[in-house]
Design an enzyme around this catalytic site. Structure first.
Site, PDB file in Angstrom:
ATOM      1  CG  HIS A 290      34.479  40.983  40.360  1.00 25.27           C
ATOM      2  ND1 HIS A 290      33.933  41.116  41.614  1.00 25.27           N
ATOM      3  CD2 HIS A 290      34.233  42.160  39.730  1.00 25.27           C
ATOM      4  CE1 HIS A 290      33.397  42.310  41.750  1.00 25.27           C
ATOM      5  NE2 HIS A 290      33.556  42.964  40.610  1.00 25.27           N
TER       6      HIS A 290
ATOM      7  CG  ASP B 219      35.324  38.578  43.106  1.00 24.13           C
ATOM      8  OD1 ASP B 219      36.227  39.435  43.031  1.00 24.13           O
ATOM      9  OD2 ASP B 219      34.112  38.859  43.193  1.00 24.13           O
TER      10      ASP B 219
ATOM     11  CB  SER C  10      30.963  44.951  41.640  1.00 23.73           C
ATOM     12  OG  SER C  10      32.311  45.238  41.876  1.00 23.73           O
TER      13      SER C  10
END
Length: 311
Positions: free
Chosen positions: A283, A253, A158
């Protein structure tokens, strides 16, 4: 898109109607809640030969790091440098402890996890400066690693994937050891533009639009910075000198299309890319592998591919 059964069960359990958004809570409380959530949902860390936490020189004082050594042989080998996710606002060495230990065990390589400075107390470019400093430090074969470094893999999830990506762009060809690969788990690659996946999965998939907006405001108080390639590496002009990439995205996501787009641009630039997408996955799944057994299988597949890339 079909949702995996373990993902469906998790979302039904944790998405409570009318519950306050984590980004609306006082910052200290939100950080504690994030850490507690990961502790509940994540697998225990595997046992390794050595795990050491210490500090290295950073651009603004000592920078905490944690070394995961699965073998403790002192032999020369590549090192994986890992930057944790959390929107540049949340998470730390502890939240990604299990994931980093798993990476070290499965690859049979040392992993160094970096506890970079967090926003909003330290907005851009603090996290990036720490990431660059840590990369240069590891490339210098420090004695604290107890074995020479023959090459680097920059990895992250991320926001950490964003930092790993930018560090590759900034440092490729400048280090004493080669950048062997970049390993990007659902990376943020473009904070300046809106993608279809952000619309499709705006609510109800753990990472919501409000969260993304909060993270972006915290990391980038100045809106004009969003198009800076040091923030949005997808917007860099030239990617031809980048190391081979393993890019892993999740089908449900909001960041999915950013990862897809970065993989495509690397391929167009002549960079070797292995792209994996977990259909029906959300995610942050790699920090929830106790609740999401399917994510453990996906991580194992990714690490097997990465091992082949750097062997």
């Amino acid at each position: 898109m079909r949702m995996l059964e373990d993902t469906k069960a998790l979302l039904a359990r944790v998405l409570v109607p009318n519950a306050p958004k984590i980004c609306s809570l006082p910052l200290d409380q939100a950080r504690r809640m994030m850490q507690g959530s990961i502790e509940l949902l994540e697998r225990p860390a595997p046992r390794l030969a050595r795990i050491n936490t210490f500090t290295i020189p950073g651009p603004d004082g000592d920078l905490p790091v944690r070394l995961y050594d699965p073998l403790e042989t002192g032999a020369a080998s590549p090192v994986v440098l890992f930057f944790h996710g959390g929107g540049w606002v949340f998470c730390n060495l502890s939240t990604h402890h299990s994931l980093c230990a798993e990476i070290a065990q499965q690859l049979g390589l040392r992993v160094l996890s970096v506890d970079y400075r967090l926003a909003p107390e330290y907005p851009f470019p603090a996290a990036l400066e720490d990431s660059l400093a840590a990369t240069r430090w590891v490339a210098g074969n420090p004695r604290e690693l107890l074995g020479n470094v023959t090459g680097l893999v920059l990895a992250g999830d991320s926001a950490g994937g964003n930092l790993a990506t930018v560090a590759c762009q900034q440092l490729a060809g400048t280090l004493a050891v080669p950048l062997l690969a970049q390993c990007l788990f659902y990376p943020a690659t473009d904070l300046a533009n809106r993608y279809a996946s952000a619309e499709s999965f705006a609510q109800g998939y753990m990472l919501d639009t409000e969260d993304l907006q909060f993270f972006t405001r915290s990391y980038l108080p100045r809106r004009a910075l969003r198009a800076d390639p040091r923030v949005s590496p997808l917007l860099a002009d030239n990617l031809e000198n980048q190391p081979p990439a393993l890019i892993f995205t999740c089908g449900l996501d909001p960041l999915r299309d950013q990862g897809r787009a970065y993989a495509a641009k690397l391929i167009q630039s002549g960079v070797k890319v292995h792209y994996e997408e977990a259909a029906g996955q959300i995610h942050g799944c790699l920090n929830m592998r106790k609740a999401l057994p399917s994510a453990q299988d996906q991580l194992t597949r990714c690490l097997a591919i990465l091992k082949q890339m750097i062997d």
